[in-house]
Design an enzyme around this catalytic site. Structure first.
Site, PDB file in Angstrom:
ATOM      1  N   ASP A 190       4.600   0.435  11.967  1.00 43.87           N
ATOM      2  CA  ASP A 190       3.373  -0.031  11.455  1.00 43.87           C
ATOM      3  C   ASP A 190       3.197  -1.658  11.815  1.00 43.87           C
ATOM      4  O   ASP A 190       2.152  -2.130  11.546  1.00 43.87           O
ATOM      5  CB  ASP A 190       3.453   0.009  10.038  1.00 43.87           C
ATOM      6  CG  ASP A 190       3.050   1.529   9.455  1.00 43.87           C
ATOM      7  OD1 ASP A 190       2.685   2.191  10.234  1.00 43.87           O
ATOM      8  OD2 ASP A 190       3.642   1.713   8.481  1.00 43.87           O
ATOM      9  N   LYS A 237       0.879  -1.254  -0.065  1.00 44.17           N
ATOM     10  CA  LYS A 237       0.081  -0.158   0.141  1.00 44.17           C
ATOM     11  C   LYS A 237       0.806   1.074   0.033  1.00 44.17           C
ATOM     12  O   LYS A 237       0.726   2.230  -0.873  1.00 44.17           O
ATOM     13  CB  LYS A 237      -0.871   0.230   1.097  1.00 44.17           C
ATOM     14  CG  LYS A 237      -1.498   1.252   1.360  1.00 44.17           C
ATOM     15  CD  LYS A 237      -2.410   1.591   2.726  1.00 44.17           C
ATOM     16  CE  LYS A 237      -1.755   1.596   4.079  1.00 44.17           C
ATOM     17  NZ  LYS A 237      -1.459   2.862   4.338  1.00 44.17           N
ATOM     18  N   ASN A 238       2.019   1.253   0.794  1.00 39.87           N
ATOM     19  CA  ASN A 238       2.705   2.360   0.934  1.00 39.87           C
ATOM     20  C   ASN A 238       3.433   2.669  -0.099  1.00 39.87           C
ATOM     21  O   ASN A 238       4.108   3.903  -0.077  1.00 39.87           O
ATOM     22  CB  ASN A 238       3.329   2.538   2.355  1.00 39.87           C
ATOM     23  CG  ASN A 238       2.522   2.742   3.851  1.00 39.87           C
ATOM     24  OD1 ASN A 238       1.342   3.078   3.515  1.00 39.87           O
ATOM     25  ND2 ASN A 238       2.565   2.648   4.925  1.00 39.87           N
ATOM     26  N   ARG A 249       0.374  14.598  13.344  1.00 39.55           N
ATOM     27  CA  ARG A 249       0.924  14.676  11.975  1.00 39.55           C
ATOM     28  C   ARG A 249       1.114  15.898  11.237  1.00 39.55           C
ATOM     29  O   ARG A 249       0.435  16.028  10.184  1.00 39.55           O
ATOM     30  CB  ARG A 249       0.195  13.505  11.168  1.00 39.55           C
ATOM     31  CG  ARG A 249       0.209  12.165  12.114  1.00 39.55           C
ATOM     32  CD  ARG A 249      -0.479  11.045  11.289  1.00 39.55           C
ATOM     33  NE  ARG A 249       0.311  10.503  10.259  1.00 39.55           N
ATOM     34  CZ  ARG A 249      -0.141   9.295   9.297  1.00 39.55           C
ATOM     35  NH1 ARG A 249      -1.485   8.966   9.721  1.00 39.55           N
ATOM     36  NH2 ARG A 249       0.620   8.961   8.464  1.00 39.55           N
ATOM     37  N   ARG A 273      -8.667  -0.469   4.641  1.00 36.52           N
ATOM     38  CA  ARG A 273      -7.669   0.613   3.958  1.00 36.52           C
ATOM     39  C   ARG A 273      -6.233  -0.123   3.695  1.00 36.52           C
ATOM     40  O   ARG A 273      -5.859   0.535   2.871  1.00 36.52           O
ATOM     41  CB  ARG A 273      -7.500   1.908   4.885  1.00 36.52           C
ATOM     42  CG  ARG A 273      -8.883   2.663   5.197  1.00 36.52           C
ATOM     43  CD  ARG A 273      -8.401   3.825   6.060  1.00 36.52           C
ATOM     44  NE  ARG A 273      -7.608   4.379   5.570  1.00 36.52           N
ATOM     45  CZ  ARG A 273      -6.635   5.728   6.129  1.00 36.52           C
ATOM     46  NH1 ARG A 273      -6.996   5.811   7.375  1.00 36.52           N
ATOM     47  NH2 ARG A 273      -5.763   6.195   5.532  1.00 36.52           N
ATOM     48  N   CYS A 277      -4.905  12.809  13.002  1.00 36.73           N
ATOM     49  CA  CYS A 277      -5.493  11.932  12.884  1.00 36.73           C
ATOM     50  C   CYS A 277      -5.564  10.913  14.066  1.00 36.73           C
ATOM     51  O   CYS A 277      -4.917  11.162  15.127  1.00 36.73           O
ATOM     52  CB  CYS A 277      -5.217  10.801  11.556  1.00 36.73           C
ATOM     53  SG  CYS A 277      -3.829  10.054  11.813  1.00 36.73           S
ATOM     54  N   ARG A 302      -4.593  10.854   4.573  1.00 35.00           N
ATOM     55  CA  ARG A 302      -3.396  11.570   4.826  1.00 35.00           C
ATOM     56  C   ARG A 302      -2.520  11.729   3.622  1.00 35.00           C
ATOM     57  O   ARG A 302      -1.986  12.822   3.340  1.00 35.00           O
ATOM     58  CB  ARG A 302      -2.669  11.684   6.195  1.00 35.00           C
ATOM     59  CG  ARG A 302      -3.559  11.807   7.284  1.00 35.00           C
ATOM     60  CD  ARG A 302      -2.769  11.884   8.380  1.00 35.00           C
ATOM     61  NE  ARG A 302      -1.273  12.632   8.249  1.00 35.00           N
ATOM     62  CZ  ARG A 302      -1.199  13.759   8.355  1.00 35.00           C
ATOM     63  NH1 ARG A 302      -2.047  14.635   8.857  1.00 35.00           N
ATOM     64  NH2 ARG A 302      -0.038  14.596   8.096  1.00 35.00           N
TER      65      ARG A 302
HETATM   66  N1  EPU Z   1       6.111  14.653  10.857  1.00 35.09           N
HETATM   67  C1  EPU Z   1       6.412  15.672  11.246  1.00 35.09           C
HETATM   68  N2  EPU Z   1       6.312  16.783  10.171  1.00 35.09           N
HETATM   69  C2  EPU Z   1       6.275  16.474   9.070  1.00 35.09           C
HETATM   70  C3  EPU Z   1       6.110  15.086   8.489  1.00 35.09           C
HETATM   71  C4  EPU Z   1       6.096  14.282   9.658  1.00 35.09           C
HETATM   72  O1  EPU Z   1       6.600  16.211  12.261  1.00 35.09           O
HETATM   73  O2  EPU Z   1       6.107  17.315   7.976  1.00 35.09           O
HETATM   74  C5  EPU Z   1       6.134  13.581  11.986  1.00 35.09           C
HETATM   75  C6  EPU Z   1       4.808  12.896  12.088  1.00 35.09           C
HETATM   76  O3  EPU Z   1       3.998  13.521  12.702  1.00 35.09           O
HETATM   77  C7  EPU Z   1       5.161  11.564  12.611  1.00 35.09           C
HETATM   78  C8  EPU Z   1       6.666  11.255  11.978  1.00 35.09           C
HETATM   79  O4  EPU Z   1       6.984  12.423  11.537  1.00 35.09           O
HETATM   80  O5  EPU Z   1       5.064  11.564  14.053  1.00 35.09           O
HETATM   81  C9  EPU Z   1       6.749  10.169  10.766  1.00 35.09           C
HETATM   82  O6  EPU Z   1       5.870  10.700   9.728  1.00 35.09           O
HETATM   83  P1  EPU Z   1       6.262  10.317   8.400  1.00 35.09           P
HETATM   84  O7  EPU Z   1       5.994  11.501   7.658  1.00 35.09           O
HETATM   85  O8  EPU Z   1       7.444   9.736   8.347  1.00 35.09           O
HETATM   86  O9  EPU Z   1       4.981   9.541   8.071  1.00 35.09           O
HETATM   87  P2  EPU Z   1       4.144   9.540   6.959  1.00 35.09           P
HETATM   88  O10 EPU Z   1       4.796   9.749   5.457  1.00 35.09           O
HETATM   89  O11 EPU Z   1       2.792  10.345   7.338  1.00 35.09           O
HETATM   90  C10 EPU Z   1       4.083   6.867   6.217  1.00 35.09           C
HETATM   91  C11 EPU Z   1       3.147   5.773   6.174  1.00 35.09           C
HETATM   92  C12 EPU Z   1       2.730   5.241   7.631  1.00 35.09           C
HETATM   93  C13 EPU Z   1       3.957   5.073   8.350  1.00 35.09           C
HETATM   94  C14 EPU Z   1       4.965   6.070   8.423  1.00 35.09           C
HETATM   95  C15 EPU Z   1       6.284   5.844   9.088  1.00 35.09           C
HETATM   96  C16 EPU Z   1       2.360   5.955   3.981  1.00 35.09           C
HETATM   97  C17 EPU Z   1       1.178   6.156   3.026  1.00 35.09           C
HETATM   98  N3  EPU Z   1       2.096   6.117   5.403  1.00 35.09           N
HETATM   99  O12 EPU Z   1       3.221   7.950   6.859  1.00 35.09           O
HETATM  100  O13 EPU Z   1       1.992   4.325   7.292  1.00 35.09           O
HETATM  101  O14 EPU Z   1       3.313   4.946   9.695  1.00 35.09           O
HETATM  102  O15 EPU Z   1       5.314   6.656   7.179  1.00 35.09           O
HETATM  103  O16 EPU Z   1       6.793   4.721   8.809  1.00 35.09           O
HETATM  104  O17 EPU Z   1       3.385   5.691   3.568  1.00 35.09           O
HETATM  105  C18 EPU Z   1       0.038   2.717   7.931  1.00 35.09           C
HETATM  106  O18 EPU Z   1       0.385   2.310   6.853  1.00 35.09           O
HETATM  107  O19 EPU Z   1      -0.635   2.383   8.848  1.00 35.09           O
HETATM  108  C19 EPU Z   1       0.595   4.094   8.227  1.00 35.09           C
HETATM  109  C20 EPU Z   1       0.446   4.931   8.927  1.00 35.09           C
END
Ligand code: EPU
Length: 418
Positions: free
Chosen positions: A305, A22-23, A121, A397, A116, A92
């Protein structure tokens, strides 16, 4: 609303084919916006988040059609530059529309994604980096309005944290920027390397993806390509834990064993027998398992995850263990639901202290987010008696054919509608 009903206590045995990630699929689908030529993406899982993304692409003006596991996008000319609240609030990852549209249109207005269940986030890392590429950003009426009138220009960007989404978003913008971009302290997740592979097939010049420094030489134009999405390492890890929690024996087909090392290594430490081939991993219960602490980290550390699913397993192993969540601020919503099944858990800030209980007993539970849902299904598989898992739209999802795959492995599980 659909529910899952599980009669626990069955040992899972057999083979399970792991779906496409998915990711990885989500950013790869958004990458199709970077070209007007047709793109074919295979091994795309059938999930609600994928449907949301396809609806989003079609809304923007990129015709994208899914048949089985293959998505084809058609030649396109005019994109809209506005991503409205109704689309963004569903997922998101919708913020990944920013990079490609900024690169193609020099402007994009995206409804601000709220927090969320798992935390606030914010997207400050994305926005700071877009600014460094030359974009002007204003937040107005709930929208992030981004414009780069003179286009985007390569820059050296140092992330304060290796955000997965920010790394992807900035790569998606920088591939068409003028000059060279360096992302320092980039995320190293395999999904990022997979997207870089796809971008390079389209004619981009990306190197270093999968390491902490990614270099992108901007090019004028990208072309169409065909790309196969990597296997889903989080789905795979969930089935490995399903083998452990049911004292069973499961063979995962179509995986990259290297991507699973953090989880398979911990399972080995607990006492599971783990065997790997080039594209399969088997997990077999051979003796009573010992509990093992985990601390979530960015890749190649233990994935956040899989934190909830790991906790479900620790709940029934004799002895004490501790789970530490470092990536998200509030990813323990499964704790209260696991307690309903009889788990002995205590939250202490970033830590959850676990005392293994002899058995869990089935109960109605409610899913708060995708991975919490996976943990509750795993706990239900191990619990004595009947568990009813409510609000499973979260599971839809991210887990393709979850109950069908589990049933094939021998679980007593069914989906019902009320
Ligand atoms: N963060 C910030 N500022 C930003 C971006 C992130 O403070 O501008 C913080 C977030 O609040 C969080 C941490 O950094 O505490 C990690 O966020 P990241 O941006 O790395 O995660 P993401 O891109 O929003 C993806 C996956 C998530 C997975 C995370 C961490 C996708 C679509 N989602 O989210 O997947 O947990 O990386 O590996 O790729 C899931 O599949 O259940 C899921 C939540």
């Amino acid at each position: 609303m659909d529910k899952i009903i599980i009669n626990g206590g069955k040992k899972l045995r057999g083979e399970v084919k792991i779906s496409g990630s998915k990711n990885a699929a989500l950013p790869i689908l958004f990458a199709a916006l970077l070209t007007d030529e047709p793109v074919t993406i295979t091994n795309v899982p059938s999930l609600a988040d994928i449907d949301t993304t396809l609806a989003f692409l079609n809304f923007i003006g990129k015709t994208a059609v899914k048949k089985g596991g293959t998505v084809k996008t058609l030649a396109s000319k005019n994109y809209k530059h506005i991503a409205p609240y109704d689309l963004v609030r569903k997922m998101r990852a919708s913020v990944l529309i920013m990079g490609p549209l900024l690169a193609r249109l020099n402007k994009v207005d995206v409804s601000l994604p709220g927090g969320c269940a798992i935390g606030a986030r914010p997207i400050d890392i994305h926005l700071d980096a877009f600014r460094q590429l030359g974009a002007n950003i204003e937040v107005e009426s709930g929208y992030v309005k981004t414009a780069a009138e003179k286009g985007l220009f390569g820059a050296n960007i140092n992330f304060r944290f290796p955000s997965v989404g920010a790394t992807e978003n900035i790569m998606l913008a920088a591939v068409l920027a003028k000059g060279k971009t360096k992302i320092i302290n980039a995320a190293k997740e395999p999904e990022i390397a997979d997207m870089a592979d796809m971008l390079n097939k389209m004619g981009a010049k990306v190197s270093g993806a999968g390491t902490k420094t990614i270099t992108i030489e901007g090019v004028e134009k990208l072309h169409g390509c065909t790309h196969r999405v990597i296997p889903d390492r989080i789905e795979a890890a969930t089935y490995l834990i399903a083998a452990a929690i049911t004292k069973g024996s499961v063979v995962l087909k179509d995986v990259v064993p290297e991507h699973l090392k953090a989880v398979s290594g911990k399972l080995k430490k607990c006492g599971m027998s783990i065997k790997e081939t080039k594209n399969s991993v088997s997990a077999k219960w051979v003796k009573d398992l010992k509990p093992c602490d985990i601390s979530t980290e960015v890749y190649p550390g233990f994935p956040t995850d899989v934190q909830a699913q790991w906790m479900a397993l620790m709940c029934i192993l004799k002895g004490k263990s501790c789970v530490k969540e470092n990536v998200f601020e509030n990813r323990f919503l499964h704790v209260a639901e696991l307690q309903r099944l009889g788990a002995d858990l205590a939250v202490d800030g970033k830590f959850v202290n676990i005392k293994g209980v002899e058995k869990l007993s089935g109960a109605p539970v409610m899913v708060s987010d995708l991975r919490a849902g996976a943990a509750l299904v795993l706990a239900g598989l191990a619990a004595e008696g009947k568990s009813t898992v409510n609000r499973i739209y979260h599971l839809d999802r991210g887990y393709e054919s979850l109950e069908k795959k589990l049933k094939k492995l021998g679980a007593d599980i069914k989906r019902t509608r009320t």
